[in-house]
Write a protein that holds these residues in place. Sequence first.
Motif, PDB file in Angstrom:
ATOM      1  N   GLN A   1       0.838  -1.341   0.167  1.00 46.47           N
ATOM      2  CA  GLN A   1       0.164   0.043  -0.055  1.00 46.47           C
ATOM      3  C   GLN A   1       0.909   1.261   0.116  1.00 46.47           C
ATOM      4  O   GLN A   1       0.618   2.343  -0.740  1.00 46.47           O
ATOM      5  CB  GLN A   1      -1.197   0.027   1.266  1.00 46.47           C
ATOM      6  N   ASP A   2       2.132   1.010   0.691  1.00 54.53           N
ATOM      7  CA  ASP A   2       3.163   2.332   0.599  1.00 54.53           C
ATOM      8  C   ASP A   2       4.080   2.291  -0.562  1.00 54.53           C
ATOM      9  O   ASP A   2       4.920   2.939  -0.465  1.00 54.53           O
ATOM     10  CB  ASP A   2       3.627   2.147   2.002  1.00 54.53           C
ATOM     11  N   ASP A   3       3.727   1.316  -1.479  1.00 55.35           N
ATOM     12  CA  ASP A   3       4.455   1.379  -2.571  1.00 55.35           C
ATOM     13  C   ASP A   3       6.061   0.746  -2.530  1.00 55.35           C
ATOM     14  O   ASP A   3       6.918   1.160  -3.037  1.00 55.35           O
ATOM     15  CB  ASP A   3       4.659   2.543  -3.547  1.00 55.35           C
ATOM     16  N   ASP A   4       6.104   0.025  -1.093  1.00 55.35           N
ATOM     17  CA  ASP A   4       7.256  -0.548  -0.793  1.00 55.35           C
ATOM     18  C   ASP A   4       7.478  -1.999  -1.378  1.00 55.35           C
ATOM     19  O   ASP A   4       8.557  -2.392  -1.067  1.00 55.35           O
ATOM     20  CB  ASP A   4       7.782  -0.473   0.582  1.00 55.35           C
TER      21      ASP A   4
ATOM     22  N   ARG B   1       3.201  -4.218  -6.736  1.00 56.16           N
ATOM     23  CA  ARG B   1       1.674  -3.463  -6.801  1.00 56.16           C
ATOM     24  C   ARG B   1       0.681  -4.948  -6.537  1.00 56.16           C
ATOM     25  O   ARG B   1      -0.329  -4.734  -5.962  1.00 56.16           O
ATOM     26  CB  ARG B   1       1.357  -2.878  -7.960  1.00 56.16           C
TER      27      ARG B   1
ATOM     28  N   LYS C   1      -0.912  -5.284  -3.201  1.00 56.58           N
ATOM     29  CA  LYS C   1      -1.906  -4.537  -2.806  1.00 56.58           C
ATOM     30  C   LYS C   1      -3.304  -5.014  -2.728  1.00 56.58           C
ATOM     31  O   LYS C   1      -4.376  -4.569  -2.110  1.00 56.58           O
ATOM     32  CB  LYS C   1      -1.767  -3.321  -3.494  1.00 56.58           C
TER      33      LYS C   1
END
Length: 145
Positions: A115-118, A121, A124
Amino acid sequence: MRKPDLNAGVYAYAKAGFGEYLGFFPAFGHWASACVGNVTYWVLIMSTIGAIAPALGDGDTVLSVVLSSVGVWLFFGLISRGVKDAAAISRIVSVLGAYLAWTLMAAEVLFVAAQDDDMPRFLKRSTPADVPVPALVMSTLLRSS
């Protein structure tokens, strides 16, 4: 200070300090509150299951009461067989509960990081029931390999 000859909890101290009559009240109150506490566990269990089985509602339907009563008597039967049997089953349930918590936590870490783009994708994604299946699959694959 603990008095070694008083080993029945708060009730024993009340009885020793104030006599038989006043010692009765904390014993009765402790027993009644323990029973009410157990009822609230069954309401919680039924309302939680009710999220996926609507017939159980919020733990306040006739079916919930019947199933809770059956559960209470099943536990009675288990405990009446002996404390060692009940303790062994309690330990198994505790281990399974801990395993469930760790499984959920592992998937949640991937999901939140995605969700934090770490993380990638695809991690998610979640189902309409908010289950992060891709993260759960990745966690399960790692544990099973």
